[in-house]
Enzyme design. Sequence first.
Site, short mmCIF file in Angstrom:
data_model
loop_
_atom_site.label_atom_id
_atom_site.label_comp_id
_atom_site.label_asym_id
_atom_site.label_seq_id
_atom_site.Cartn_x
_atom_site.Cartn_y
_atom_site.Cartn_z
N GLY A 31 0.75 -1.14 0.09
CA GLY A 31 -0.09 0.03 0.06
C GLY A 31 0.82 1.37 -0.12
O GLY A 31 1.99 1.14 -0.18
N HIS A 34 2.47 4.64 -5.10
CA HIS A 34 3.11 5.69 -5.65
C HIS A 34 3.38 5.19 -7.17
O HIS A 34 2.64 4.04 -7.65
CB HIS A 34 4.54 5.93 -5.28
CG HIS A 34 5.45 4.86 -4.92
ND1 HIS A 34 5.87 4.14 -5.78
CD2 HIS A 34 5.67 4.26 -3.71
CE1 HIS A 34 6.89 3.08 -5.47
NE2 HIS A 34 6.56 3.07 -3.95
N GLU A 35 3.81 6.02 -7.96
CA GLU A 35 4.06 5.83 -9.55
C GLU A 35 4.88 4.44 -9.71
O GLU A 35 4.37 3.84 -10.73
CB GLU A 35 4.90 6.78 -10.09
CG GLU A 35 3.88 7.95 -10.65
CD GLU A 35 4.73 9.09 -11.46
OE1 GLU A 35 5.58 8.68 -12.25
OE2 GLU A 35 4.61 9.99 -10.99
N GLY A 36 5.55 4.10 -8.68
CA GLY A 36 6.12 2.51 -9.12
C GLY A 36 5.38 1.63 -9.16
O GLY A 36 5.16 0.77 -10.04
N HIS A 37 4.27 1.55 -8.16
CA HIS A 37 3.27 0.49 -8.11
C HIS A 37 2.46 0.93 -9.57
O HIS A 37 2.00 -0.16 -9.94
CB HIS A 37 2.19 0.92 -7.04
CG HIS A 37 3.21 0.65 -5.62
ND1 HIS A 37 3.02 1.92 -4.77
CD2 HIS A 37 3.64 -0.49 -5.00
CE1 HIS A 37 3.68 1.17 -3.67
NE2 HIS A 37 4.08 0.11 -4.02
N GLN A 148 12.16 -3.59 -9.80
CA GLN A 148 13.59 -3.83 -9.77
C GLN A 148 14.42 -2.87 -8.58
O GLN A 148 15.57 -3.52 -8.38
CB GLN A 148 14.49 -3.49 -11.11
CG GLN A 148 15.48 -4.64 -11.47
CD GLN A 148 15.47 -4.53 -13.09
OE1 GLN A 148 14.99 -5.40 -13.76
NE2 GLN A 148 16.35 -3.77 -13.41
N LYS A 149 13.45 -1.91 -8.09
CA LYS A 149 14.22 -1.49 -7.12
C LYS A 149 14.56 -2.27 -5.57
O LYS A 149 15.49 -2.29 -5.31
CB LYS A 149 13.34 -0.10 -6.47
CG LYS A 149 13.69 0.50 -5.37
CD LYS A 149 12.85 1.85 -5.05
CE LYS A 149 12.99 2.04 -3.54
NZ LYS A 149 12.51 1.25 -2.44
N ASP A 150 13.62 -3.16 -5.50
CA ASP A 150 13.89 -4.35 -4.37
C ASP A 150 14.20 -5.44 -5.25
O ASP A 150 13.75 -6.62 -5.26
CB ASP A 150 12.23 -4.56 -3.94
CG ASP A 150 11.87 -3.24 -3.21
OD1 ASP A 150 12.44 -2.71 -2.25
OD2 ASP A 150 10.65 -3.12 -3.52
N SER A 186 7.50 4.35 -1.07
CA SER A 186 6.47 4.74 -0.04
C SER A 186 7.39 5.32 1.35
O SER A 186 6.82 6.39 2.05
CB SER A 186 5.69 3.70 0.66
OG SER A 186 5.15 2.97 -0.32
O1 PAF Z 1 7.50 -5.16 -1.85
C1 PAF Z 1 6.69 -5.18 -1.18
O2 PAF Z 1 5.92 -4.32 -1.00
C2 PAF Z 1 6.56 -6.10 -0.57
O3 PAF Z 1 7.58 -6.70 0.16
C3 PAF Z 1 5.45 -7.65 -0.80
C4 PAF Z 1 6.39 -7.89 -2.12
C5 PAF Z 1 4.35 -6.81 -1.23
C6 PAF Z 1 5.61 -8.50 0.06
O4 PAF Z 1 4.97 -8.06 1.46
#
Ligand code: PAF
Length: 283
Positions: A31, A34-37, A148-150, A186
């Site tokens: 939740g 932001h724009e990434g999502h 890819q940020k994560d 976020s």
């Molecule tokens: O990247 C995230 O926001 C979280 O780690 C994920 C993949 C939704 C798991 O809770």
Amino acid sequence: MIEINTIALLKNKVNEAIETGQTIGFVPTMGFLHEGHMTLVENARTENDLVIMSIFVNPAQFGPNEDFDRYPRDIERDSRLANEAGVDVLFYPQVDEIYPQDGGITIQAGQQANVLCGASRPGHFDGVLKIVTKLFHIVQPTRAYFGQKDAQQLAIIETLVRDYNFPLEIRRVETVREEDGLAKSSRNVFLSPTEREEAPALQKAIKLGIEDYSKHGDVNQAVAITKKLIEEKTSGKIDYVELLGYPNLTKPTDNQEDVILAVAVFFEKARLIDNIILTNKGE
Ligand code: PAF
């Protein structure tokens, strides 16, 4: 867009989609969108019939001294943004339903979790694997979308899917950035105005480091260049600066291997991460 907050109702929707031969694109999130999502949703929208987004701040991936209680939440705003982005189903389950009791089974990430964020957040990736495993079984996606940020999270989830034959495809989506280069997150809301001005230096420092590595192939030198710029240009405290093979996350063996230069920096109220992945095609 419909909103669903129980597993049973979500399963009805998923079964209906599967019975009618629809493909499901899944965007798992915590939740505070932001724009990434939004970019993840855009990708899911173009490749699938039905787009499901989950919003669940997953307690299992936060350590005891981390920001679970403080993690920003705003379901009304998220619901509006998800709807505008083209999500069909917004799934926001409750903690009690997702984790009803302590079970005896744990999922443990392998050596990929011992470096970068995993080194300073013990158990974090086990918690991520726990929730994505549950969500993948509930949502049964054709494709799931991760930023890819994560990059470490992405690499570990790809390994889970490969090693345990999950019947879905993982899609890698490029990091979305502010105009000044700061990766969208976020947690950026927790930066003070001065820190917000300093934060784009992370991306600049990684760029300098990776350019140096692509010319000279010297890991230590690339890391030193990156560290120096972060220390000079920000008030943040470096958690790590590392250059590793990607996605294995071990020491690069030769300069043909794809590599990641990744950083994590503590500011007063936010820990920011960023990276660049250099593929052997030179991207
Ligand atoms: O990247 C995230 O926001 C979280 O780690 C994920 C993949 C939704 C798991 O809770």
